[in-house]
Design an enzyme around this catalytic site. Structure first.
Site, short mmCIF file in Angstrom:
data_model
loop_
_atom_site.label_atom_id
_atom_site.label_comp_id
_atom_site.label_asym_id
_atom_site.label_seq_id
_atom_site.Cartn_x
_atom_site.Cartn_y
_atom_site.Cartn_z
N GLU A 97 41.41 33.30 28.72
CA GLU A 97 42.70 34.03 28.36
C GLU A 97 43.08 34.70 29.40
OE1 GLU A 97 44.96 34.86 26.84
OE2 GLU A 97 44.66 35.80 24.69
N ASP A 98 44.44 34.98 29.39
CA ASP A 98 44.82 35.75 30.60
C ASP A 98 44.71 37.05 30.46
OD1 ASP A 98 46.46 36.15 28.43
OD2 ASP A 98 48.47 35.71 29.29
N ASP A 101 43.68 42.48 25.20
CA ASP A 101 44.54 43.74 25.17
C ASP A 101 44.25 44.28 23.92
OD1 ASP A 101 46.95 45.35 26.20
OD2 ASP A 101 47.78 44.70 24.63
N PHE A 150 51.46 47.75 31.78
CA PHE A 150 51.96 46.50 31.78
C PHE A 150 51.95 45.49 32.89
CE2 PHE A 150 54.71 42.96 30.49
CZ PHE A 150 54.07 42.68 29.16
N ARG A 163 56.04 34.78 35.89
CA ARG A 163 54.71 34.18 35.68
C ARG A 163 54.33 33.53 37.44
NH1 ARG A 163 53.29 33.54 30.27
NH2 ARG A 163 54.98 33.27 28.87
#
Ligand code: IMP
Ligand code: MG
Length: 178
Positions: A97-98, A101, A150, A163
């Site tokens: 996963e990136d 959260d 963020f 990205r």
């Protein structure tokens, strides 16, 4: 694009150094298990491509696309947009996963994959924001723990932008508050 970044949180050099460490741990754990590395699109693509090159063992790769986000706010709703191509029953699955959260996306993904009788399911997350967790889930391997900011770059987006930045940066609030 760069002028939307408040500051660099994790540099390209720090990322590669950490992935090399993680790669050694993952290679040791999965050496004789022929794992399937599952990437959760799209944010994971940069991390995924770099990570697997640090794990020199027999393995397969596959991808899923699951969404729970619009802009910077979680919706709590997850949606499978693309499922796996391979059968994972009896296989060792490693989800990449990136960023972990709220945890909603991964919790749903893990629950779904476990219904298919894999031998094991573990989670590797590039970034972890523990302060943001709303569901009970922890990653087995974490690249970097980060504060509640963020971030974009290294695959992570804000409205599909940024990205392609090679580092992880904190987005200027003015970008999403206007
Ligand atoms: P969760 O379901 O709340 O854990 O959200 C995970 C997903 O939210 C990630 O795969 C990202 O797509 C997105 N996300 C969460 N935090 C960030 C961030 O700081 N930058 C970019 N995307 C984020
Ligand atoms: Mg995203």
């Amino acid at each position: 694009m760069e002028n939307c970044i408040e500051r660099v949180l994790i540099s390209e050099e720090e990322i590669q150094k950490r992935l090399a460490e993680l790669g050694k741990e993952l290679a040791a754990e999965y050496q004789d298990k022929n794992p399937i590395f599952v990437g959760v699109l799209k944010g994971v693509v940069v991390f995924f491509a770099d990570m697997i090159r640090h794990i020199p063992i027999d393995c397969q790769i596959d991808f899923m696309s699951i969404s729970s986000y619009l802009g910077t706010q979680t919706t709590g709703v997850v949606n499978v947009k693309k499922d796996l191509d391979v059968d994972i029953s009896g296989r060792h699955v490693v989800i990449l996963e990136d960023v972990l959260d709220s945890g909603n996306t991964l919790k749903h993904t893990v629950a779904l994959l476990k219904t298919r009788n894999p031998a094991s399911v573990k989670i590797v997350t590039f970034l972890d924001k523990p302060a943001r967790r709303v569901v009970d889930i922890t990653a087995d391997y974490v690249g970097f723990e980060i504060p509640d900011e963020f971030v974009v770059g290294y695959g992570l987006d804000y409205d599909e932008r940024f990205r392609n930045l090679p580092y992880v940066g904190i987005l200027k609030r003015s970008v999403y508050e206007k």
